[in-house]
Every structure is written in structure tokens, then in C-alpha cells.
Design an enzyme around this catalytic site. Structure first.
Site, short mmCIF file in Angstrom:
data_model
loop_
_atom_site.label_atom_id
_atom_site.label_comp_id
_atom_site.label_asym_id
_atom_site.label_seq_id
_atom_site.Cartn_x
_atom_site.Cartn_y
_atom_site.Cartn_z
CB THR A 39 -0.83 3.62 -14.29
OG1 THR A 39 -0.31 2.44 -14.91
CG2 THR A 39 -1.93 4.20 -15.15
CG ASP A 40 0.43 3.74 -8.96
OD1 ASP A 40 -0.45 2.98 -9.43
OD2 ASP A 40 0.22 4.49 -7.99
CG PHE A 41 2.07 -0.77 -7.58
CD1 PHE A 41 1.12 -1.47 -6.85
CD2 PHE A 41 2.64 0.36 -7.00
CE1 PHE A 41 0.74 -1.05 -5.58
CE2 PHE A 41 2.27 0.79 -5.74
CZ PHE A 41 1.32 0.08 -5.03
CB SER A 42 -2.44 0.56 -7.78
OG SER A 42 -2.44 1.97 -7.98
#
Length: 146
Positions: A15-18
Site C-alpha cells: 500500500t501507499d501512505f493512505s
């Protein structure tokens, strides 16, 4: 659309930061799905590498459509269907779903080649296994109206 399906858990690293799956990670999920579908057909990468002329598969072309996000800790399902075999190539359709909802889909063209990157016809045993899946899926789709 299922010829073969594999469940994959989405981890933090995907995943990304979110907490949403980073778009390039879907390619990894599709790769796992293709590898497991080939294995289910009796085609194993390690055995292809042990042949007199070692062979590998490479993605030649892929079209991906992202429809909805997968998120951290989701259990997704990668579905793979063999569509066609011809010469050195085979075509697949793949989907990623979560609880039945379509998240992403891909049309994939893969090619068989030697270690030097030169195209090679699919070996008869491999072509036969993949062609059998294409016939089975086509027959199933006709009988169910898919």
C-alpha cells in the site's frame, strides 16, 4: 470468468501512505495468479528451466483497467483464464476481486522464449495443457451462457 483463482492478502508493503494498494502492486498480484494458474495446469517454471533448452515466459503486452481500490488487510482473489494459445504466445484474462466486487482486470499476452530472449514455440506438452484449459473454459462458458 474463473479458470483458476488464488486468494492473496494485502499487506502493508503493498500500500501507499493512505492504506490503498499502490497501482504497480496489482502487477505482482496478477503475476502470482498467472504462476499459480500455470502450476494448476502442470506447468512449472523450474521444470521449464531444466529442459535441454531452458525456457521462460515473459509478458509481452498487458492492458490493465483499475476500477476500485484494494486496501490494507483485504483478502483479494486473483482469477485467471486462459483464452488462446498460438505459436510462442498465450493469451489470458485476469481479474482481481474482493468479496465478488471487481477491482481490476487485465488482458495479458505472454511469450515463451529461451534464456537469450529469443521466441520459442510453446513445447507440445505445455501447449497441450494450456489448449485443454482454453477448450474447457470455452465449453463451460457455452454451457452456462457466460
Amino acid at each position: 470468468m474463473t479458470d483458476f483463482a488464488v486468494a492473496i492478502r494485502v499487506y502493508y508493503e503493498d500500500t501507499d501512505f493512505s492504506g490503498v494498494v499502490y497501482h504497480a502492486r496489482y502487477l505482482h498480484f496478477f503475476e502470482r495468479g498467472r504462476t499459480e494458474a500455470l502450476r494448476a495446469c502442470g506447468v512449472r517454471h523450474c521444470e521449464l528451466l531444466q529442459r535441454a533448452e531452458p525456457l521462460v515466459f515473459a509478458v509481452r503486452k498487458m492492458t490493465v483497467e483499475w476500477l476500485a481500490p484494494a486496501r490494507i488487510d483485504d483478502l483479494i482473489e486473483v482469477r485467471t483464464r486462459f483464452v488462446e494459445t498460438r505459436g510462442a504466445r498465450f493469451l489470458l484474462e485476469q481479474e482481481i476481486r474482493r468479496e465478488g466486487r471487481l477491482l481490476a482486470r487485465a488482458d495479458v499476452e505472454a511469450a515463451c522464449m529461451n534464456r537469450d530472449g529469443r521466441p520459442r514455440r510453446l513445447p507440445a506438452d505445455v501447449a497441450g495443457r494450456l489448449a485443454a484449459r482454453v477448450r474447457d473454459e470455452t465449453s463451460r462458458a457455452r454451457s452456462t451462457g457466460d
